[in-house]
Design a protein around this motif. Structure first.
Motif, PDB file in Angstrom:
ATOM      1  N   LYS B  83     -29.482   6.717 -21.123  1.00 24.17           N
ATOM      2  CA  LYS B  83     -29.891   5.886 -19.997  1.00 24.17           C
ATOM      3  C   LYS B  83     -30.828   6.674 -19.081  1.00 24.17           C
ATOM      4  O   LYS B  83     -31.902   6.189 -18.705  1.00 24.17           O
ATOM      5  CB  LYS B  83     -28.649   5.416 -19.231  1.00 24.17           C
ATOM      6  N   LEU B  84     -30.424   7.901 -18.739  1.00 20.86           N
ATOM      7  CA  LEU B  84     -31.238   8.722 -17.831  1.00 20.86           C
ATOM      8  C   LEU B  84     -32.572   9.121 -18.486  1.00 20.86           C
ATOM      9  O   LEU B  84     -33.609   9.145 -17.817  1.00 20.86           O
ATOM     10  CB  LEU B  84     -30.449   9.962 -17.380  1.00 20.86           C
ATOM     11  N   ALA B  85     -32.563   9.395 -19.775  1.00 18.57           N
ATOM     12  CA  ALA B  85     -33.807   9.740 -20.484  1.00 18.57           C
ATOM     13  C   ALA B  85     -34.816   8.590 -20.357  1.00 18.57           C
ATOM     14  O   ALA B  85     -36.007   8.817 -20.091  1.00 18.57           O
ATOM     15  CB  ALA B  85     -33.519  10.039 -21.954  1.00 18.57           C
ATOM     16  N   LYS B  86     -34.331   7.357 -20.518  1.00 21.52           N
ATOM     17  CA  LYS B  86     -35.241   6.194 -20.409  1.00 21.52           C
ATOM     18  C   LYS B  86     -35.766   6.028 -18.989  1.00 21.52           C
ATOM     19  O   LYS B  86     -36.935   5.709 -18.777  1.00 21.52           O
ATOM     20  CB  LYS B  86     -34.509   4.922 -20.846  1.00 21.52           C
ATOM     21  N   ILE B  87     -34.885   6.231 -18.022  1.00 21.33           N
ATOM     22  CA  ILE B  87     -35.302   6.136 -16.615  1.00 21.33           C
ATOM     23  C   ILE B  87     -36.379   7.188 -16.325  1.00 21.33           C
ATOM     24  O   ILE B  87     -37.403   6.896 -15.703  1.00 21.33           O
ATOM     25  CB  ILE B  87     -34.083   6.340 -15.667  1.00 21.33           C
ATOM     26  N   ILE B  88     -36.153   8.410 -16.783  1.00 18.52           N
ATOM     27  CA  ILE B  88     -37.092   9.504 -16.540  1.00 18.52           C
ATOM     28  C   ILE B  88     -38.452   9.208 -17.176  1.00 18.52           C
ATOM     29  O   ILE B  88     -39.502   9.430 -16.571  1.00 18.52           O
ATOM     30  CB  ILE B  88     -36.516  10.842 -17.075  1.00 18.52           C
ATOM     31  N   ASP B  89     -38.440   8.664 -18.392  1.00 18.67           N
ATOM     32  CA  ASP B  89     -39.703   8.351 -19.066  1.00 18.67           C
ATOM     33  C   ASP B  89     -40.532   7.332 -18.275  1.00 18.67           C
ATOM     34  O   ASP B  89     -41.753   7.320 -18.375  1.00 18.67           O
ATOM     35  CB  ASP B  89     -39.438   7.839 -20.482  1.00 18.67           C
ATOM     36  N   GLN B  90     -39.840   6.487 -17.525  1.00 20.26           N
ATOM     37  CA  GLN B  90     -40.550   5.486 -16.736  1.00 20.26           C
ATOM     38  C   GLN B  90     -41.091   6.045 -15.419  1.00 20.26           C
ATOM     39  O   GLN B  90     -41.862   5.379 -14.726  1.00 20.26           O
ATOM     40  CB  GLN B  90     -39.623   4.278 -16.462  1.00 20.26           C
ATOM     41  N   LEU B  91     -40.687   7.261 -15.075  1.00 21.14           N
ATOM     42  CA  LEU B  91     -41.136   7.860 -13.804  1.00 21.14           C
ATOM     43  C   LEU B  91     -42.528   8.463 -13.904  1.00 21.14           C
ATOM     44  O   LEU B  91     -43.195   8.666 -12.896  1.00 21.14           O
ATOM     45  CB  LEU B  91     -40.173   8.970 -13.372  1.00 21.14           C
ATOM     46  N   VAL B  92     -42.938   8.793 -15.120  1.00 23.73           N
ATOM     47  CA  VAL B  92     -44.215   9.519 -15.296  1.00 23.73           C
ATOM     48  C   VAL B  92     -45.404   8.608 -14.994  1.00 23.73           C
ATOM     49  O   VAL B  92     -45.486   7.496 -15.461  1.00 23.73           O
ATOM     50  CB  VAL B  92     -44.340  10.071 -16.730  1.00 23.73           C
TER      51      VAL B  92
END
Lengths: 92, 92
Positions: B83-92
Motif C-alpha cells: 500500500k505504501l509503495a503505491k502511495i509513494i510512487d504517486q508522490l513523484v
C-alpha cells in the motif's frame, strides 16, 4: 580540494564525539523518540548542508538517523566534513 | 499481523514498477535534480508514512533517495508495504 593528511584527520577526529571512522569517511548514529523527531533533525541537517554546500549521506530508520560524511571530490576527509560534523552535533 | 504468502507477494510485486526484492523487503531508488528536490520527496514520504503509521527506511545521498520497505513485526512483506509503495510512487 585535497583530502587531509592522516595526522590532520586524527587531530580533527579526536575533537569529535560519537563519530566513527567508516571506510574513507566518518559516521554517527543519532537516536530520537520517534520518526517525527528524527525527521525534524534531518530537516535541520538539510538546511545546514545547503548552507555549507556539503551533504552527508542520511539514513532514517524510524527513530534512528545515521549520517556518513566524506568529500567525494577529494576521495577522503576534508575540512568540510569536520566542519559539518561539528555543526550537526550542535543541532541535537 | 502475518506476512503475505509467496504467491500473494508475487502478485502484489508484479503490480509495482521499479521496485526490487531486497532481503525480506522491497526497495526502490529515486533520482532527482538535486538535494533540495530529493528532500522535498523525503518530506512527502514522511507525511504519508505518518498517516499510514508505517515507515520505510530512507537513505538520501545528495540527489538520490533509496527506500526500503518491510514489516518488521511480521518478519516480512505485508499489505502495508505494498500500500505504501503505491502511495509513494504517486508522490513523484
Amino acid at each position: 580540494m585535497e583530502h587531509l593528511s592522516v595526522n590532520e584527520i586524527h587531530r580533527r577526529f579526536e575533537e569529535l564525539d560519537g563519530w566513527d571512522m567508516v571506510n574513507d569517511g566518518i559516521s554517527k548514529l543519532f537516536e530520537f523518540e520517534d520518526f517525527r523527531k528524527a525527521m525534524e533533525f534531518v530537516n535541520k541537517i538539510a538546511e545546514e548542508s545547503e548552507k555549507e554546500n556539503h551533504h552527508p549521506d542520511i539514513t532514517v530508520s524510524y527513530s534512528k538517523v545515521t549520517l556518513f560524511l566524506v568529500t567525494h571530490s577529494a576521495n577522503g576527509l576534508t575540512h568540510k566534513d569536520f566542519k559539518l560534523a561539528k555543526i550537526i552535533d550542535q543541532l541535537v
